[in-house]
Design an enzyme around this catalytic site. Structure first.
Site, PDB file in Angstrom:
ATOM      1  N   ASP A 168      12.096 -20.771  12.511  1.00 19.04           N
ATOM      2  CA  ASP A 168      12.248 -22.027  11.776  1.00 19.04           C
ATOM      3  C   ASP A 168      11.753 -23.217  12.589  1.00 19.04           C
ATOM      4  O   ASP A 168      11.144 -24.139  12.041  1.00 19.04           O
ATOM      5  CB  ASP A 168      13.716 -22.229  11.370  1.00 19.04           C
ATOM      6  CG  ASP A 168      14.027 -21.453  10.097  1.00 19.04           C
ATOM      7  OD1 ASP A 168      13.246 -21.583   9.135  1.00 19.04           O
ATOM      8  OD2 ASP A 168      15.017 -20.716  10.066  1.00 19.04           O
TER       9      ASP A 168
ATOM     10  N   CYS B  20      15.995 -16.457  20.057  1.00 16.82           N
ATOM     11  CA  CYS B  20      16.260 -15.296  19.191  1.00 16.82           C
ATOM     12  C   CYS B  20      15.268 -15.207  18.031  1.00 16.82           C
ATOM     13  O   CYS B  20      15.408 -14.344  17.170  1.00 16.82           O
ATOM     14  CB  CYS B  20      17.694 -15.314  18.674  1.00 16.82           C
ATOM     15  SG  CYS B  20      18.066 -16.742  17.658  1.00 16.82           S
TER      16      CYS B  20
ATOM     17  N   HIS C 291       9.762  -1.223  -5.520  1.00 21.28           N
ATOM     18  CA  HIS C 291      10.835  -1.210  -4.519  1.00 21.28           C
ATOM     19  C   HIS C 291      10.501  -0.286  -3.362  1.00 21.28           C
ATOM     20  O   HIS C 291      10.838  -0.553  -2.219  1.00 21.28           O
ATOM     21  CB  HIS C 291      12.145  -0.752  -5.153  1.00 21.28           C
ATOM     22  CG  HIS C 291      12.694  -1.739  -6.109  1.00 21.28           C
ATOM     23  ND1 HIS C 291      13.000  -3.025  -5.727  1.00 21.28           N
ATOM     24  CD2 HIS C 291      12.955  -1.667  -7.417  1.00 21.28           C
ATOM     25  CE1 HIS C 291      13.444  -3.681  -6.773  1.00 21.28           C
ATOM     26  NE2 HIS C 291      13.421  -2.885  -7.818  1.00 21.28           N
TER      27      HIS C 291
ATOM     28  N   GLU D 297      16.649 -24.962  15.841  1.00 23.47           N
ATOM     29  CA  GLU D 297      15.571 -24.546  14.943  1.00 23.47           C
ATOM     30  C   GLU D 297      15.074 -25.704  14.080  1.00 23.47           C
ATOM     31  O   GLU D 297      14.253 -25.530  13.198  1.00 23.47           O
ATOM     32  CB  GLU D 297      15.967 -23.331  14.104  1.00 23.47           C
ATOM     33  CG  GLU D 297      17.308 -23.406  13.452  1.00 23.47           C
ATOM     34  CD  GLU D 297      17.735 -22.097  12.800  1.00 23.47           C
ATOM     35  OE1 GLU D 297      16.935 -21.169  12.647  1.00 23.47           O
ATOM     36  OE2 GLU D 297      18.919 -22.017  12.421  1.00 23.47           O
TER      37      GLU D 297
HETATM   38  C1  PEP Z   1      14.806 -18.310  13.473  1.00 23.79           C
HETATM   39  O1  PEP Z   1      14.675 -19.201  12.626  1.00 23.79           O
HETATM   40  O2  PEP Z   1      14.036 -18.154  14.441  1.00 23.79           O
HETATM   41  C2  PEP Z   1      15.929 -17.351  13.363  1.00 23.79           C
HETATM   42  C3  PEP Z   1      16.178 -16.475  14.317  1.00 23.79           C
HETATM   43  O3  PEP Z   1      16.660 -17.394  12.218  1.00 23.79           O
HETATM   44  P1  PEP Z   1      16.205 -16.663  10.843  1.00 23.79           P
HETATM   45  O4  PEP Z   1      14.934 -15.913  11.123  1.00 23.79           O
HETATM   46  O5  PEP Z   1      17.345 -15.796  10.462  1.00 23.79           O
HETATM   47  O6  PEP Z   1      16.022 -17.863   9.961  1.00 23.79           O
HETATM   48 MG    MG Z   2      16.293 -19.607  11.225  1.00 21.53          MG
END
Ligand code: PEP
Ligand code: MG
Length: 700
Positions: free
Chosen positions: A581, A628, A314, A557
């Site tokens: 994603d 993002c 951990h 995504e």
């Molecule tokens: C992404 O898929 O780019 C995203 C911001 O979502 P997560 O990383 O939380 O899947």
């Molecule tokens: Mg994502």
């Protein structure tokens, strides 16, 4: 009495987290419930008792229940164990015939292939007194500084007088209560950055209240032992039994038990915990418990190196989440290193260089100094807007995972929260957060942002983020299965509760709602309808707080969403591209795959074309687009994304200031030309070659 037999198929056996889910399930029933493995028998309501069974993957266990609710208990336990006790199960077919993989195929039990963290440690060399020490890279980063050798303090209990049975029991009760409060605090400290890892402190709390352990301690007190001694002996006996288990993953849980034991013992005796100096140091230790590692995050710690511990410990996982460079398994020789000696800790290479030659030190310092100077300049200007040299403004927002992050974002120059991952509230617990709890936490985050907009993403679980209390049937391809908005639409109560909490939190400041993993227009419309219905219901039953309008958007995504952006655009308020994603689904390469993930690059022209298509459709309808995913924080990607017309970039809090600084060095006209060239490349390597990094700052 009722009973059933089952094979444990959890990848690492009945280790702490699944065992805790089993305990919680058993505790819902009054019946006496036991688990048998070979000759060993455990109380199913005692985590320690379950761990000492040493049930590895492939182990056949027998569960018995005796009492008024035995039938319900057996049914629930059967479902819970077969469902994986909160973990994803490998599809090896063993559950269908009730036999272990070893029995049904004649091959070795799967446990034989379990990675053995301790084997790795044994292979690590004993460290020389100085020079280059090789260990195991546990968390990336470079640290230079004096060594501080953290010695384990022994706690004396021998001389404490016996104050009588009642007084000693009360002493124990108070110490356990205080320990629970401390554990909650430590957990909160790391939950925002590392929600999955923070779950270990749930296990620690369970250990503080373990019924078998407490019974043993109380019996010892009744026989005249004082509380500290009774506690110490009962804990040690169990820790030894757990440490002797042949499966190293299970044996490692002895560290958790000793950690909890020590915490309560310190409270019982008033012994001081380990102290760290005020100067910034590289900490060297035998091993670090989860509590130690969490405490290190708040201090002047540059990084750490441990003698023991494998990459699965951990401590290593938490260090990665807290972005502390770390090397583990460097061998016991590190404990005799000279305190105060200068060292370079390289968390990427897995090395500690003690008393490095001047040249190596100079190189490492130059690398750090250049980075530091850029960062400081960027921080000074972090509140200024990010405007390109030719006057184009790009919004820079923060990705956050909790209240603490929100406070940090508000002072980092972030102009908004571009992504609040609400999973942090749902992970690491055994029941879902209530509506009131959600409303309070979202409200605190909105308030912390002081009027800047907050995009709250609805729950994005399934796939790589399973929850013990949301049962998803076993899936051959969980990443192509029930996850994100699909999962929530299939369980509308979960989504409706979250939506109501968000709508109420919107009274505290501007909020936008964003749905994850939208693949079809229909999913978006269903999700939107849920928000509209819940809003109407709130307006009707308005308690006087008002229900402000919130903008609604979707994450792009999944390639289908990008390709249909022109269908979504008239209906949504905004798009935010989740490149993590989107890249894996466009290239059909798992973002966590051990060999493919390096090729799974968001700068691939195929991904860039989908982003371009999204931006064009959005702008045609007067809507804006953010990014993002991790790509937004990549210095090579920022000019290309801006050139493609992306309006907002949302990155982790530490990356905000330097991204803004980089944007100020760009010209939109150049960025557009670069983006056009990138779209015409064959692969991500060519795109990266186009983008020179020489003048670009690092964001992390
Ligand atoms: C992404 O898929 O780019 C995203 C911001 O979502 P997560 O990383 O939380 O899947
Ligand atoms: Mg994502």
């Amino acid at each position: 009495m009722r009973e059933f037999e089952v094979v444990i198929r959890n990848p690492t056996g009945l280790h702490a987290r699944p065992a805790k889910v089993l305990v919680n399930t058993a505790k819902q029933f009054d019946s006496d419930i036991h688990v048998m493995h070979g000759q060993k028998k455990a109380n199913a309501k005692s985590l320690i008792s379950l761990l000492t069974l040493g049930a590895e993957r492939g182990a056949q266990i027998r569960v018995t229940a005796d009492g008024d609710d035995e039938e319900q208990a057996i049914n629930s336990l059967k479902d819970a164990i077969r469902g994986g006790l909160g973990e994803e199960m490998p599809d090896d077919g063993s559950q269908r015939d009730g036999r272990s993989p070893a029995q049904s195929t004649g091959s070795e039990p799967a446990a034989a292939t379990t990675p053995k963290a301790d084997d790795v440690v044994e292979e690590a060399k004993d460290a020389p007194a100085d020079g280059l020490i090789e260990g195991i890279a546990a968390a990336p980063g470079l640290a230079i500084g004096p060594l501080f050798v953290l010695q384990a303090q022994s706690i004396e209990v021998d001389d404490a007088p016996f104050a009588g049975v009642d007084a000693e029991q009360e002493r124990l009760r108070q110490a356990r209560e205080e320990a629970r409060a401390q554990l909650r605090q430590v957990q909160q400290q790391i939950a925002a950055q590392a929600p999955k890892e923070a779950a270990i402190f749930d296990v620690h709390r369970e250990l503080v209240d373990d019924p078998d352990l407490i019974q043993d301690v109380e019996e010892r007190i009744a026989q005249g032992q004082n509380a500290p001694r009774a506690w110490q002996q009962a804990v040690n006996a169990r820790a030894e039994a757990v440490a002797a288990l042949s499966d190293p993953m299970l044996a490692e849980r002895a560290t958790d038990l000793r950690d909890v034991g020590r915490r309560v013992l310190q409270l019982l005796t008033g012994a001081a915990g380990a102290r760290l100096p005020d100067d910034r140091v590289i900490v060297v230790a035998g091993d670090l418990t989860p509590s130690d590692t969490a405490l290190l995050s708040g201090r002047n710690v540059l990084g750490f190196c441990t003698a023991a511990g494998g990459p699965t410990a951990h401590a290593a996982i938490i260090a990665r989440a807290l972005r502390l460079p770390a090397v583990v398994g460097a061998g016991p020789g590190v404990l005799s290193l000279t305190p105060g000696a200068t060292a370079i800790l390289d968390g990427n290479a897995g090395t500690l260089t003690v008393d490095p030659p001047e040249e190596a030190l100079a190189q490492a310092r130059a690398k750090q100094a250049a980075w530091q100077a850029q960062l400081e300049a960027a921080l000074v200007a972090s509140d200024e807007p990010a405007v390109t040299r030719d006057g184009h403004r790009v919004e820079v927002a923060a990705n956050i995972g909790g209240v603490k992050d929100a406070h940090a974002a508000a002072t980092s120059g972030a102009e908004a929260v571009g992504l609040l991952r609400t999973e942090f509230l749902f992970l690491g617990r055994t029941t879902a957060p209530s509506e009131a709890e959600q409303e309070q936490v979202y409200g605190e985050i909105v308030e912390a942002m002081g009027g800047r907009p907050v995009i709250i993403r609805t729950l994005d679980i399934g796939g790589d983020k399973p929850l013990p209390y949301v049962q998803v049937p076993e899936e051959a391809n969980p990443f192509l299965g029930e996850r994100g908005i699909r999962l929530c639409l299939a369980r509308p109560a979960l989504l409706r509760r979250q939506v109501r909490a968000i709508l109420r939190a919107a009274r505290s400041g501007p909020v936008r709602i964003m749905f994850p993993m939208v693949a079809t227009v229909d999913e978006w419309r269903q999700a939107r309808a849920i928000v509209q219905e819940e809003r109407r219901a709130l307006v009707t039953s308005d308690d006087g707080g008002g229900v402000p309008q919130v903008e609604l958007g979707i994450m792009i995504e999944i390639p289908s969403a990008a390709l249909l952006a022109d269908r979504f655009a008239p209906e949504v308020d905004f798009f935010s591209v989740g490149t993590n994603d989107l890249t894996q689904y466009t290239l059909a390469m798992d973002r966590m795959h051990p060999t493919l993930s390096a090729q799974s690059d968001g700068l691939h022209p195929a991904v860039l074309r989908l982003i371009k298509q999204t931006v064009s459709s959005a702008h045609d309808h007067g809507k804006w687009v953010g990014v993002c995913g991790e790509l937004a924080a990549d210095p090579q990607a920022a000019p290309i994304l801006i050139g493609l017309g992306v309006d907002e970039l949302s990155v982790s809090v530490p990356a905000v200031a330097s991204l803004k600084a980089q944007i100020r060095t760009l010209a939109l006209a150049d960025a557009r030309a670069l983006a056009q060239q990138a779209l015409d490349c064959d692969n991500a390597g060519e795109v990266r070659a186009l983008s020179t990094t020489a003048a670009e700052p690092e964001h992390n």
